[in-house]
Design an enzyme around this catalytic site. Structure first.
Site, PDB file in Angstrom:
ATOM      1  N   HIS A 153       0.792  -1.231   0.000  1.00  0.00           N
ATOM      2  CA  HIS A 153       0.000   0.000   0.000  1.00  0.00           C
ATOM      3  C   HIS A 153       0.827   1.285   0.000  1.00  0.00           C
ATOM      4  O   HIS A 153       0.286   2.369  -0.142  1.00  0.00           O
ATOM      5  CB  HIS A 153      -0.931   0.048   1.211  1.00  0.00           C
ATOM      6  CG  HIS A 153      -0.222   0.390   2.484  1.00  0.00           C
ATOM      7  ND1 HIS A 153       0.602  -0.484   3.126  1.00  0.00           N
ATOM      8  CD2 HIS A 153      -0.201   1.522   3.212  1.00  0.00           C
ATOM      9  CE1 HIS A 153       1.094   0.095   4.212  1.00  0.00           C
ATOM     10  NE2 HIS A 153       0.634   1.308   4.287  1.00  0.00           N
TER      11      HIS A 153
HETATM   12  N1  UDP Z   1      -4.508  -5.295   8.060  1.00  0.00           N
HETATM   13  C1  UDP Z   1      -5.810  -5.780   8.149  1.00  0.00           C
HETATM   14  N2  UDP Z   1      -6.450  -6.125   6.985  1.00  0.00           N
HETATM   15  C2  UDP Z   1      -5.863  -6.016   5.754  1.00  0.00           C
HETATM   16  C3  UDP Z   1      -4.532  -5.533   5.692  1.00  0.00           C
HETATM   17  C4  UDP Z   1      -3.888  -5.164   6.858  1.00  0.00           C
HETATM   18  O1  UDP Z   1      -6.360  -5.909   9.242  1.00  0.00           O
HETATM   19  O2  UDP Z   1      -6.506  -6.330   4.754  1.00  0.00           O
HETATM   20  C5  UDP Z   1      -3.835  -4.908   9.307  1.00  0.00           C
HETATM   21  C6  UDP Z   1      -2.529  -5.617   9.531  1.00  0.00           C
HETATM   22  O3  UDP Z   1      -2.738  -6.862  10.142  1.00  0.00           O
HETATM   23  C7  UDP Z   1      -1.792  -4.639  10.433  1.00  0.00           C
HETATM   24  C8  UDP Z   1      -2.276  -3.304   9.940  1.00  0.00           C
HETATM   25  O4  UDP Z   1      -3.484  -3.545   9.216  1.00  0.00           O
HETATM   26  O5  UDP Z   1      -2.194  -4.793  11.766  1.00  0.00           O
HETATM   27  C9  UDP Z   1      -1.241  -2.678   9.061  1.00  0.00           C
HETATM   28  O6  UDP Z   1      -1.745  -1.542   8.501  1.00  0.00           O
HETATM   29  P1  UDP Z   1      -1.163  -0.917   7.149  1.00  0.00           P
HETATM   30  O7  UDP Z   1      -0.444  -1.962   6.390  1.00  0.00           O
HETATM   31  O8  UDP Z   1      -2.303  -0.201   6.510  1.00  0.00           O
HETATM   32  O9  UDP Z   1      -0.184   0.222   7.671  1.00  0.00           O
HETATM   33  P2  UDP Z   1       1.336   0.246   8.189  1.00  0.00           P
HETATM   34  O10 UDP Z   1       1.517  -0.861   9.154  1.00  0.00           O
HETATM   35  O11 UDP Z   1       2.251   0.150   7.003  1.00  0.00           O
HETATM   36  O12 UDP Z   1       1.445   1.579   8.859  1.00  0.00           O
END
Ligand code: UDP
Length: 354
Positions: free
Chosen positions: A208
């Site tokens: 993403h």
């Molecule tokens: N996540 C979720 N469903 C999805 C994709 C990710 O629940 O379809 C959760 C994942 O398990 C983690 C969090 O979202 O806990 C991560 O968020 P994201 O990847 O949007 O952001 P980042 O961690 O890069 O800030």
């Protein structure tokens, strides 16, 4: 003495997951009242409401309805709408999480109103100066009075920037939420059946970040890599972030060869992690969760803020050949980082009253 009032400002999916741990622990604390503000940065039900429901986060008192529109516009509109909420609520502290535009807008607005800011996930650095998340986290850290670091590396990063006051190593609240959800996920989620998967015979991917989605070349490279993994090893489940879906559409790229689906809820994600053979991701949160479930992870980036994952052999960067020898990691704590954070907040606010 009346209750202390804390305003928690969240807006993006990973922030709901992090805030869930602290919010749950705050409910047991008689000294503190928490008010939740949702900026609106993520608004799709499967990017927002699902997490409030599944993780039992109380409904936001204020919903600011700000999303999209580019960094400047989004951050500016958030600041414009956060300010009257803070004027009205008059909190003793503002609590922010992570590295999104919501984090930046909330931290700067609160600091300028002389309201102390507590930043959960302080001190993480990718050392990529132009990266949006890096700008947000650096500025939020420097506007914060209480810097709550998930790792020892984060504490060291702040020290190198001359920030030592109010810095604490607390462990990682994402681990708290993961511990909370693990059994519930196995009990309640039917995602394995729904997607027609077999335990340990599939891999899990998410993508993403701007670096992966902003150019056709970058997104094509990531998708090509995932498709190759699917061909060589086992099916790759790919819950598609709205930004990635939009980018693929715009660049005329497809997800053929992947088990693509809508973003899944937290319990479904936890269930997928509990059964996956490998994880591929550019997400900061998911690379750690892979370790929580002891699943090897290839990070679809050229650097990571979670350096201990690489050192301990649980993750590797996609362009690096091998995993380092594996060892355990204990610095994320024991699933009670939220309690440590609340104790530190209490001590901080107590100190100000004396
Ligand atoms: N996540 C979720 N469903 C999805 C994709 C990710 O629940 O379809 C959760 C994942 O398990 C983690 C969090 O979202 O806990 C991560 O968020 P994201 O990847 O949007 O952001 P980042 O961690 O890069 O800030």
């Amino acid at each position: 003495m009346g209750k202390w009032k804390i305003v928690t400002i969240v807006g993006a999916r990973p922030q709901f997951i992090k805030a869930a741990a602290v919010t749950r622990a705050l409910r047991d604390d008689q000294r503190i009242e928490e008010i939740i503000v949702h900026t609106g940065q993520h608004f799709d039900p499967n990017m927002s409401d699902t997490f409030f429901d599944e993780l039992m986060i109380p409904a936001p008192r204020h919903h600011l309805g700000v999303s999209g529109g580019g960094h400047g516009r989004m951050t500016g509109r958030m600041m414009e709408r956060i300010e009257p909420v803070l004027a009205d609520e008059r909190p003793d502290m503002v609590l922010v999480y992570g590295d999104t535009n919501t984090t930046l807008a909330a931290a700067v607005t609160a600091a300028k109103r002389h309201i102390p800011v507590a930043h959960v996930e302080a001190g993480l650095r990718s050392f990529r100066r132009g990266q949006a998340e890096e700008i947000n986290r650096r500025l939020a850290d420097h506007a914060s009075s209480l810097l709550l670091c998930p790792t020892a590396a984060a504490v060291a990063n702040l020290r190198r920037e001359g920030v030592t006051d109010g810095v604490h190593h607390t462990g990682d609240v994402m681990f708290d939420t993961s511990v909370y959800a693990r059994d519930r996920a196995v009990e309640r989620s039917r995602v394995i059946e729904r997607l027609g998967l077999e335990e340990d015979r599939f891999q899990l991917a998410t993508v993403h970040r701007a670096e992966s989605t902003d150019s056709r070349e970058a997104l094509a490279a990531v998708l090509g890599y995932l498709k190759e993994q699917a061909r060589q090893t086992a099916p790759v489940v790919f819950p598609v972030h709205p930004r990635t879906a939009q980018a693929a559409d715009h660049f005329g790229l497809d997800f053929n060869g992947l088990v693509a689906c809508e973003p899944v809820g937290y319990l479904d994600m936890a269930r997928l992690l509990s059964a996956a053979a490998a994880v591929f991701t550019d997400s900061g949160g998911l690379q750690k969760e892979a370790f929580f479930y002891r699943v090897p992870c290839v990070i679809l980036r050229d650097e990571t803020e979670w350096v201990e994952l690489i050192e301990a052999g649980w993750s590797r960067l996609w362009r690096c050949e091998n995993f380092k020898p594996r060892r355990d990691i204990d610095e994320y704590g024991d699933g009670h980082a939220a309690e440590i954070i609340i104790r530190l907040i209490g001590e901080f606010l107590d100190g100000r009253e004396e």
